[in-house]
Design an enzyme around this catalytic site. Structure first.
Site, PDB file in Angstrom:
ATOM      1  N   HIS A 172      -3.683  -8.326  -3.131  1.00 33.96           N
ATOM      2  CA  HIS A 172      -3.791  -7.263  -2.127  1.00 33.96           C
ATOM      3  C   HIS A 172      -4.257  -7.782  -0.771  1.00 33.96           C
ATOM      4  O   HIS A 172      -3.672  -7.479   0.264  1.00 33.96           O
ATOM      5  CB  HIS A 172      -4.739  -6.166  -2.602  1.00 33.96           C
ATOM      6  N   ASN A 227      -8.375  -2.946  -2.504  1.00 39.04           N
ATOM      7  CA  ASN A 227      -9.765  -2.662  -2.129  1.00 39.04           C
ATOM      8  C   ASN A 227     -10.087  -1.170  -2.200  1.00 39.04           C
ATOM      9  O   ASN A 227     -11.258  -0.779  -2.229  1.00 39.04           O
ATOM     10  CB  ASN A 227     -10.076  -3.203  -0.726  1.00 39.04           C
ATOM     11  N   HIS A 228      -9.057  -0.314  -2.265  1.00 38.62           N
ATOM     12  CA  HIS A 228      -9.305   1.123  -2.406  1.00 38.62           C
ATOM     13  C   HIS A 228      -9.360   1.583  -3.849  1.00 38.62           C
ATOM     14  O   HIS A 228      -9.641   2.761  -4.096  1.00 38.62           O
ATOM     15  CB  HIS A 228      -8.259   1.926  -1.628  1.00 38.62           C
ATOM     16  N   HIS A 252      -2.397  -4.651   2.411  1.00 37.93           N
ATOM     17  CA  HIS A 252      -3.717  -4.444   3.018  1.00 37.93           C
ATOM     18  C   HIS A 252      -3.694  -4.065   4.499  1.00 37.93           C
ATOM     19  O   HIS A 252      -4.694  -3.603   5.012  1.00 37.93           O
ATOM     20  CB  HIS A 252      -4.541  -5.716   2.803  1.00 37.93           C
ATOM     21  N   HIS A 282      -1.098   4.508  -0.675  1.00 43.61           N
ATOM     22  CA  HIS A 282      -2.157   5.390  -0.163  1.00 43.61           C
ATOM     23  C   HIS A 282      -1.863   6.876  -0.332  1.00 43.61           C
ATOM     24  O   HIS A 282      -1.944   7.654   0.623  1.00 43.61           O
ATOM     25  CB  HIS A 282      -2.430   5.075   1.309  1.00 43.61           C
ATOM     26  N   ARG A 293     -12.233  -6.454  10.127  1.00 44.13           N
ATOM     27  CA  ARG A 293     -12.609  -5.228   9.432  1.00 44.13           C
ATOM     28  C   ARG A 293     -14.121  -5.082   9.271  1.00 44.13           C
ATOM     29  O   ARG A 293     -14.608  -3.986   8.996  1.00 44.13           O
ATOM     30  CB  ARG A 293     -12.006  -5.220   8.022  1.00 44.13           C
ATOM     31  N   ASP A 296       0.825  -1.206   0.000  1.00 47.76           N
ATOM     32  CA  ASP A 296       0.000   0.000   0.000  1.00 47.76           C
ATOM     33  C   ASP A 296       0.862   1.260   0.000  1.00 47.76           C
ATOM     34  O   ASP A 296       1.826   1.374   0.769  1.00 47.76           O
ATOM     35  CB  ASP A 296      -0.879   0.047   1.243  1.00 47.76           C
ATOM     36  N   ASP A 340      -4.018  -0.414  -3.544  1.00 45.07           N
ATOM     37  CA  ASP A 340      -4.173   0.709  -2.618  1.00 45.07           C
ATOM     38  C   ASP A 340      -3.135   1.798  -2.874  1.00 45.07           C
ATOM     39  O   ASP A 340      -2.428   2.247  -1.977  1.00 45.07           O
ATOM     40  CB  ASP A 340      -4.140   0.235  -1.164  1.00 45.07           C
ATOM     41  N   ASP A 343      -6.356   7.052  -2.078  1.00 47.60           N
ATOM     42  CA  ASP A 343      -7.154   7.276  -0.863  1.00 47.60           C
ATOM     43  C   ASP A 343      -6.264   7.547   0.344  1.00 47.60           C
ATOM     44  O   ASP A 343      -5.114   7.112   0.419  1.00 47.60           O
ATOM     45  CB  ASP A 343      -8.085   6.099  -0.550  1.00 47.60           C
ATOM     46  N   ARG A 344      -6.854   8.272   1.306  1.00 49.39           N
ATOM     47  CA  ARG A 344      -6.214   8.638   2.579  1.00 49.39           C
ATOM     48  C   ARG A 344      -5.137   9.697   2.379  1.00 49.39           C
ATOM     49  O   ARG A 344      -5.263  10.808   2.866  1.00 49.39           O
ATOM     50  CB  ARG A 344      -5.699   7.420   3.333  1.00 49.39           C
TER      51      ARG A 344
END
Length: 545
Positions: free
Chosen positions: A398, A330-331, A474, A271, A447, A269, A298, A301-302
């Site tokens: 991921h 997943n993002h 992840h 991000h 989660r 990730d 990923d 995002d964030r």
């Protein structure tokens, strides 16, 4: 490899702290008490001391230890609602939203008027995209605290987001035009010409007027981004469409052969942490014929430079399609982008149609990659699982494995992905969402989406498919990576000091043509003064931190 060392980390399972806090008692062996058991004064005092230690750990951003200490306090005094609520908050920081929902629910059971517990549970529901339950909990907070204007505004923002997502679903059912086709139409109609005032790096053009990417353009683009400048919309579209032409030709499971003298770095990730990505690339090196890069989902995002991250990665894919690989995370999904900032950032920087283009191209990203070293192992380990040809190979995905045992590589290769979102169940969802657990078998997801799979599940799947190990991402790991499941499952995470507060290292894994792995670590890099999730829509960014 840390920034101050020339030696890679030793591949031992002690390379990182445990992946998460201990499971909630109600998710493990204890059931929720229907009645409060008596607690001695000594245990109450011990719980109070443990709570103070946990609070200190939380303040220091040591969230795994904070969750552990709150758990010990709960063992001493399970009747104290604030302990459950505080552990929920620690677990939210660890992105264990399923566990946090359970903890907040127990706090509410102990104290039905505990507004903070409703608020934290509502925030977890929002983070797991259960908007209706989130709205319900925020309404309960306002019933208890009618003058809480902060929660009122967050309720309104969540209601607005929910209506927007429902509207978009309705449009999709009606059949909106493919964004790739629409962008090509707009370009052909002259509706996305290059801004004449643009003075940044330039793409080459062919005699037919088509754009071509060069290494010089990518280097110039990176410097342009570092100076806080944006590409014109036409170049953004050209990069995304250029990468798309390669993604759309790839299967849902991509096979990458590692010939003699070639290495491949697996990156976890990122991000949207652009400045950390540039530092990471300075360590890995750029993709080239002797050195491949695989980004394991990923990318967005964030972090608040997700556009710069994804355009850099897509530019390398366009330029070096056989040396640069990108898995979906997943993002890379619409619902996550709406909640965690990428949609807002893309629309702010390049407009609505650009976001639609990104969102569609995300659905063309492969779901997993099979890295296949071409040379037999130099030395065979006792627990080696080899391919039918007697070589090591690694499944890079991921999230992780499945809710059933019999899934084969061919099943993954045939998953229809283009134009589809991961959803909440099924093979695509599980590939992008699941997590390993220490206990054997399968368990509920910490989660709240997907499942957790144990070491026996991993061994059976690897044996069935002739896979030497799984590399997945992840999850934050404090030292950047962790080897689990008796060496068959490795987690790698490449966003150091995640969201400017986790204090973790980043890492990447290098695989050579013999199937040997090296583990490299790196620290966070300073970045301009912009907070994570600066583009989250509707003022919800502060809730996501």
């Amino acid at each position: 490899m840390s920034d101050t060392s020339s030696t890679p980390s030793s591949p031992t399972s002690s390379a990182s702290t445990p992946p998460s806090s201990a499971p909630s008692p109600q998710l493990n062996t204890l059931s929720l008490a229907e009645e409060r058991a008596p607690v001695s004064e000594a245990d109450i005092a011990a719980a109070t001391e443990l709570k103070a230690q946990a609070n200190k750990a939380f303040t220091s951003h040591d969230f795994p230890n904070a969750a552990h200490l709150y758990s010990k306090a709960i063992e001493k005094n399970p009747n104290e609602s604030t302990l459950w609520c505080n552990r929920a908050y620690a677990r939210m920081k660890l992105e264990e939203f399923g566990y946090a929902i359970s903890d907040a629910s127990q706090a509410i059971k102990l104290d039905p008027k505990y507004a903070k517990a409703y608020y934290r549970r509502g925030t977890c529901y929002l983070q797991t995209l259960n908007h209706q339950k989130s709205i319900s909990d925020f309404k309960k907070v306002l019933a208890l605290e009618p003058k809480n204007d902060t929660v009122r505004s967050q309720l309104q923002a969540t209601q607005k987001l929910f209506r927007k997502l429902e509207f978009e679903k309705a449009i999709e059912v009606e059949g909106e035009k493919n964004p790739v086709d629409r962008c090509h139409e707009i370009i052909a109609e002259g509706g996305c010409e290059l801004d004449k005032a643009y003075t940044g790096p330039k793409l080459n053009t062919t005699d037919e007027g088509k754009y071509q990417i060069t290494p010089e353009f990518v280097e110039g683009m990176i410097e342009w981004f570092k100076n806080g400048k944006a590409l014109p919309k036409r170049y953004v579209w050209e990069i995304v469409l250029g990468a798309y032409e390669h993604f759309i030709k790839e299967e849902s499971l991509v096979t990458v052969d590692i010939e003699e003298g070639v290495t491949c770095d697996v990156i976890g990730d990122v991000h949207g942490q652009f400045y950390d990505l540039l530092h990471l690339y300075s360590l890995t090196g750029k993709p080239d014929p002797k050195h491949y890069l695989l980004m394991n989902g990923d990318l967005v995002d964030r972090g608040s430079w997700s556009i710069e991250v994804i355009l850099t990665a897509f530019a390398y894919k366009w330029l070096y399609p056989k040396y640069m690989y990108i898995n979906r995370g997943n993002h890379e999904a619409k619902d996550m982008n709406s909640t965690y900032g990428f949609e807002g950032e893309a629309k702010h920087k390049h407009g609505d149609q650009s976001y639609k283009l990104f969102a569609h191209v995300f659905t063309t990203l492969p779901l997993a990659t099979l890295i296949c070293p071409t040379q037999p192992p130099r030395t065979k380990r006792a627990n080696d699982i080899l391919s039918p040809e007697g070589r090591r190979r690694f499944f890079v995905v991921h999230g992780g494995l499945f809710s059933k045992d019999e899934v084969t590589l061919d099943d993954i290769r045939k998953i229809p992905r283009v134009g589809r979102q991961p959803g909440q169940q099924g093979l695509m969802c599980e590939l992008l969402w699941t997590d390993p657990q220490e206990a054997p078998g399968r368990g509920p997801s910490k989660r709240g989406v997907g499942i957790a799979f144990g070491p026996d599940v991993t061994k059976r799947w690897c044996t069935l498919n002739g896979v030497s190990g799984i590399l997945r991402s992840h999850e934050v790991r404090q030292n950047g990576y962790q080897i689990e499941h008796n060496g068959l499952c490795t987690t790698v995470f490449s966003a150091p000091n995640y969201v400017d507060q986790a204090g973790n290292k980043g890492a990447y894994v290098r695989i050579d043509s013999f199937g040997e792995q090296q583990y490299f670590q790196f620290e966070a890099t300073p970045h301009p003064p912009m907070k994570p999730m600066a583009y989250v829509q509707g003022g919800l960014g502060s809730m996501m931190m």
